[in-house]
Design an enzyme around this catalytic site. Structure first.
Site, PDB file in Angstrom:
ATOM      1  CD  GLU A   1      -3.029  -1.208   2.526  1.00  0.00           C
ATOM      2  OE1 GLU A   1      -3.828  -0.746   2.382  1.00  0.00           O
ATOM      3  OE2 GLU A   1      -2.184  -2.055   3.011  1.00  0.00           O
TER       4      GLU A   1
ATOM      5  NE  ARG B   1     -12.875   2.900   6.874  1.00  0.00           N
ATOM      6  CZ  ARG B   1     -11.698   2.416   5.905  1.00  0.00           C
ATOM      7  NH1 ARG B   1     -10.446   3.197   5.333  1.00  0.00           N
ATOM      8  NH2 ARG B   1     -12.180   0.812   5.346  1.00  0.00           N
TER       9      ARG B   1
ATOM     10  CB  SER C   1      -5.516  -1.848  -0.400  1.00  0.00           C
ATOM     11  OG  SER C   1      -5.258  -0.458   0.189  1.00  0.00           O
TER      12      SER C   1
ATOM     13  CG  ASN D   1      -9.503  -0.507   8.055  1.00  0.00           C
ATOM     14  OD1 ASN D   1      -8.511  -1.709   7.589  1.00  0.00           O
ATOM     15  ND2 ASN D   1     -10.455  -0.733   8.556  1.00  0.00           N
TER      16      ASN D   1
ATOM     17  CE1 TYR E   1      -6.870   3.123  -2.609  1.00  0.00           C
ATOM     18  CE2 TYR E   1      -6.383   0.012  -2.574  1.00  0.00           C
ATOM     19  CZ  TYR E   1      -6.702   1.700  -1.538  1.00  0.00           C
ATOM     20  OH  TYR E   1      -6.645   1.677  -0.318  1.00  0.00           O
TER      21      TYR E   1
ATOM     22  N   GLY F   1      -7.674   5.253   5.021  1.00  0.00           N
ATOM     23  CA  GLY F   1      -7.062   6.654   4.194  1.00  0.00           C
ATOM     24  C   GLY F   1      -7.187   7.513   4.625  1.00  0.00           C
TER      25      GLY F   1
ATOM     26  CG  ASP G   1     -14.108  -0.301   7.394  1.00  0.00           C
ATOM     27  OD1 ASP G   1     -14.163   0.524   8.090  1.00  0.00           O
ATOM     28  OD2 ASP G   1     -13.354  -0.980   6.220  1.00  0.00           O
TER      29      ASP G   1
ATOM     30  CD  GLU H   1     -11.208  -3.732   7.314  1.00  0.00           C
ATOM     31  OE1 GLU H   1      -9.869  -4.340   7.812  1.00  0.00           O
ATOM     32  OE2 GLU H   1     -11.218  -3.547   6.325  1.00  0.00           O
TER      33      GLU H   1
HETATM   34  N1  LIG Z   1     -17.636 -11.322   4.661  1.00  0.00           N
HETATM   35  C1  LIG Z   1     -17.772 -10.682   4.841  1.00  0.00           C
HETATM   36  N2  LIG Z   1     -18.629 -11.016   3.364  1.00  0.00           N
HETATM   37  C2  LIG Z   1     -19.173  -9.488   2.866  1.00  0.00           C
HETATM   38  N3  LIG Z   1     -18.093  -9.426   2.219  1.00  0.00           N
HETATM   39  C3  LIG Z   1     -16.769  -9.321   2.348  1.00  0.00           C
HETATM   40  C4  LIG Z   1     -16.742  -9.924   4.023  1.00  0.00           C
HETATM   41  N4  LIG Z   1     -15.403 -10.307   3.971  1.00  0.00           N
HETATM   42  C5  LIG Z   1     -14.337  -9.478   2.964  1.00  0.00           C
HETATM   43  N5  LIG Z   1     -16.089  -8.511   1.984  1.00  0.00           N
HETATM   44  C6  LIG Z   1     -15.638  -7.915   1.143  1.00  0.00           C
HETATM   45  O1  LIG Z   1     -14.155  -7.771   1.259  1.00  0.00           O
HETATM   46  C7  LIG Z   1     -13.992  -6.361   1.157  1.00  0.00           C
HETATM   47  C8  LIG Z   1     -12.684  -6.598   1.413  1.00  0.00           C
HETATM   48  O2  LIG Z   1     -12.204  -7.076   2.733  1.00  0.00           O
HETATM   49  P1  LIG Z   1     -11.590  -6.589   4.194  1.00  0.00           P
HETATM   50  O3  LIG Z   1     -11.547  -7.654   5.197  1.00  0.00           O
HETATM   51  O4  LIG Z   1     -11.921  -5.343   4.272  1.00  0.00           O
HETATM   52  O5  LIG Z   1      -9.974  -6.609   3.745  1.00  0.00           O
HETATM   53  P2  LIG Z   1      -9.137  -5.110   3.275  1.00  0.00           P
HETATM   54  O6  LIG Z   1      -8.764  -5.360   5.264  1.00  0.00           O
HETATM   55  O7  LIG Z   1      -8.222  -5.735   2.823  1.00  0.00           O
HETATM   56  O8  LIG Z   1     -10.303  -4.205   3.656  1.00  0.00           O
HETATM   57  C9  LIG Z   1     -14.859  -6.224   1.904  1.00  0.00           C
HETATM   58  O9  LIG Z   1     -14.718  -4.149   1.972  1.00  0.00           O
HETATM   59  C10 LIG Z   1     -15.816  -6.440   2.019  1.00  0.00           C
HETATM   60  O10 LIG Z   1     -16.804  -5.573   0.044  1.00  0.00           O
HETATM   61 MG   LIG Z   2     -11.247  -3.433   4.846  1.00  0.00          MG
END
Ligand SMILES: Nc1ncnc2c1ncn2[C@@H]1O[C@H](COP(=O)(O)OP(=O)(O)O)[C@@H](O)[C@H]1O
Ligand SMILES: [Mg+2]
Length: 366
Positions: A17, A298, A189, A315, A259, A319, A300, A313
């Site tokens: 990143e 942040r 990301s 963060n 991105y 960003g 989520d 999660e």
């Molecule tokens: N359990 C889940 N159910 C539905 N969508 C998911 C799930 N886990 C991840 N995603 C999708 O994948 C994206 C990236 O996953 P995430 O765990 O937030 O990883 P990162 O830390 O890379 O942002 C999320 O923003 C969402 O769109």
């Molecule tokens: Mg995420």
């Protein structure tokens, strides 16, 4: 000489990143109030060298290291002074470091560990909060221990997968089922993340995730759901912002959607019933506190059509570009970008003072 506070923005970093950090830190540098701070930009190149940019330089320039000087922050308390490696001399003292680094080797407690050893103030979470926030496996264990709802998941070690893909796939299918998300435990990301709807996709997804980490998280898909984000700001009494919603351009919010394709939508405020929004904001603060976060984060979420909320999660260095959710959510809540940076610097100094109150060594109370 100046009596302005010296603030050093750390940008770049040794992670996938790196480029995202260049964008985030350029926006941060553009919004730091030059009347209040003497601002320095320190770039961490992909090979790990630290470079102090000349005043006119910084992450906005393509070849940002040109004209910069090699510096080091030594892991000894030296009043935040940088060390000029070319001359072998101590350089200027930094009052507050602002790591605007995303991903491993920057957002995961490593740089924070160096800042701790150097005994300096810095913006954002400390070693523990950063490390837990970057490790999706440990993070989810902390959420569960704190009673925070999160999608059903399991973790598998890469070695186990490689030794017996057939048996491992069967284990995952029995425990999690389809559709599921497969993620390397520590990245960001959306790198290395995929969704799997059947066994063939699961095998591909596991192979991809295994390229990036020695542990892999597999979790139940929360879809159909809204992706909702909350900005949190504070130390001991963190505050939650108005909520934002992401409508990914693709199937999910993957690296391209974040991105490259630029076809995802950010909706502020999130389209939620007031009671659901209140629940999300309360959970955001609980998440922040559960991982011992400081300054900013942040958080989520996935919100299901029945109004149930799952934490995805946290963060710890979100960003920071002009169009990023974190500054936008504070703007919508009434705190502009520059004011937000002022507050983060204040919080860094405040937490540094708070840490200074703790005894380092055994004190005999008898
Ligand atoms: N359990 C889940 N159910 C539905 N969508 C998911 C799930 N886990 C991840 N995603 C999708 O994948 C994206 C990236 O996953 P995430 O765990 O937030 O990883 P990162 O830390 O890379 O942002 C999320 O923003 C969402 O769109
Ligand atoms: Mg995420």
């Amino acid at each position: 000489m100046t009596d302005k506070l010296r603030v050093a923005v750390l940008f770049g970093g040794r992670s996938g990143e790196h480029e995202v950090s260049l964008q985030s830190s350029a926006a941060v540098l553009a919004n730091l109030d030059c009347r209040a701070y003497e601002v320095m930009a320190i770039g961490i190149a992909k090979d790990g060298q630290w470079w102090l940019c000349p005043p006119e330089g910084g992450p906005r320039e393509g070849r940002w290291w040109e004209g910069a000087r090699r510096v080091a922050l030594l892991p000894i308390p030296a009043e935040g002074r940088l060390y000029f490696l070319d001359e072998g001399k101590w350089g200027p003292k930094v009052d507050v470091f602002m790591p605007i680094l995303h991903g491993p080797m920057g957002e995961d407690g490593t740089v924070q560990g160096l800042l701790e050893l150097a005994g300096v103030s810095y913006v954002g979470a400390g070693v523990t909060g950063s490390a837990v926030g970057m490790d999706k496996d440990i993070m989810k264990k902390v959420f569960q221990a704190a009673g925070l709802p999160t999608p059903k998941h399991m973790t598998m070690r890469r070695k186990e997968w490689e030794q017996d893909p057939e048996g491992s796939a069967a284990k995952i299918m029995a425990a999690i089922g389809f559709p599921c998300f497969v993620k390397p435990v520590a990245l960001g990301s959306s790198v290395g993340i995929s969704m799997a709807k059947d066994k063939g996709e699961l095998i591909k997804a596991m192979e991809l995730a295994a390229k990036y980490h020695h542990r892999i998280l597999i979790e139940v898909s929360a879809a159909p759901c809204q992706e909702v984000e909350c900005a949190v700001l504070g130390n001991e009494s963190p505050k939650a912002s108005i909520l934002g919603e992401i409508v990914p351009g693709g199937h999910f919010y993957d690296y391209r959607a974040k991105y490259i394709d630029d076809n995802s939508q950010l909706i502020i405020p999130a389209r939620l019933a007031p009671a659901t929004a209140a629940k999300v904001r309360e959970l955001a603060v609980r998440v922040f506190q559960a991982v011992d976060c400081m300054g900013m984060a942040r958080v989520d979420f996935f919100v299901r059509p029945d109004g149930s909320v799952l934490v995805n999660e946290i963060n710890t260095i979100p960003g920071f570009t002009r169009i990023s959710m974190y500054p936008k959510l504070w703007e919508a809540t009434g705190l502009g970008f520059s004011g937000l940076l002022d507050r983060l610097i204040e919080l860094a100094l405040e937490h540094h003072r708070e840490k200074g109150r703790s005894a380092l060594f055994y004190e005999d109370e008898t």
